[in-house]
Design a protein around this motif. Sequence first.
Motif, short mmCIF file in Angstrom:
data_model
loop_
_atom_site.label_atom_id
_atom_site.label_comp_id
_atom_site.label_asym_id
_atom_site.label_seq_id
_atom_site.Cartn_x
_atom_site.Cartn_y
_atom_site.Cartn_z
N PHE A 59 0.87 -1.32 0.21
CA PHE A 59 0.00 -0.04 0.10
C PHE A 59 0.72 1.16 0.20
O PHE A 59 0.18 2.35 0.13
CB PHE A 59 -0.85 0.12 1.26
N GLY A 60 2.01 1.14 -0.22
CA GLY A 60 2.93 2.20 -0.25
C GLY A 60 3.29 3.06 0.90
O GLY A 60 3.30 4.35 0.94
N VAL A 61 3.19 2.44 2.21
CA VAL A 61 3.42 3.39 3.36
C VAL A 61 4.61 2.44 4.37
O VAL A 61 4.72 1.49 3.90
CB VAL A 61 2.22 3.45 4.31
N ALA A 62 4.99 3.23 5.15
CA ALA A 62 5.88 2.79 6.18
C ALA A 62 5.23 1.63 7.05
O ALA A 62 4.24 1.82 7.22
CB ALA A 62 6.62 3.88 7.19
N PRO A 63 6.14 0.52 7.45
CA PRO A 63 5.33 -0.27 8.38
C PRO A 63 4.75 0.21 9.61
O PRO A 63 3.84 -0.20 10.16
CB PRO A 63 6.53 -1.29 8.73
N SER A 64 5.36 1.46 10.17
CA SER A 64 4.64 2.17 11.22
C SER A 64 3.32 2.41 11.05
O SER A 64 2.89 2.78 12.04
CB SER A 64 5.74 3.13 11.63
N LYS A 65 2.79 2.69 9.86
CA LYS A 65 1.73 3.25 9.51
C LYS A 65 0.65 2.08 9.54
O LYS A 65 -0.51 2.41 9.10
CB LYS A 65 1.71 4.04 8.04
N VAL A 66 1.04 0.88 9.54
CA VAL A 66 0.23 -0.22 9.46
C VAL A 66 -0.06 -0.86 10.92
O VAL A 66 1.04 -1.09 11.50
CB VAL A 66 0.52 -1.38 8.59
N SER A 67 -1.16 -0.87 11.46
CA SER A 67 -1.17 -1.59 12.84
C SER A 67 -2.31 -2.62 12.86
O SER A 67 -3.53 -2.48 12.08
CB SER A 67 -1.70 -0.55 13.79
N VAL A 68 -2.21 -3.67 13.81
CA VAL A 68 -3.24 -4.62 13.90
C VAL A 68 -4.10 -3.91 15.06
O VAL A 68 -3.78 -3.84 16.13
CB VAL A 68 -2.65 -6.03 14.35
N ILE A 69 -5.62 -3.82 14.62
CA ILE A 69 -6.49 -3.25 15.61
C ILE A 69 -7.48 -4.28 16.02
O ILE A 69 -8.32 -4.09 16.89
CB ILE A 69 -7.11 -2.11 14.93
#
Length: 95
Positions: A59-69
């Motif tokens: 999705f073209g973002v840094a891993p820190s911008k993806v979170s398991v909610i």
Amino acid sequence: MFWYRWDGEDLELTLRVKPRAPKDAFIGPEVDHYRVAIKAPPVEGKGNLALRKFIADAFGVAPSKVSVIGGEQSRHKRLRIQAPRSFPIPVEPRS
């Protein structure tokens, strides 16, 4: 589709993850989730870490911008992607 929703600029995905797959890949949509395969085993957080990195790259973002909610220790997971830049799977634009 019921496997994603927009929350402002953020995209939330409902996934069913298959660990220990031959390769990381998007498999396809179901009614209430999108199937994803991950090479990593579901041991000591390695699967979640690999999933976050795979989704971030796609999705073209840094891993820190993806979170398991949701579903931290389940195959059914909810992820939040902050302001995705690319769309490797069919997602309607935010309204």
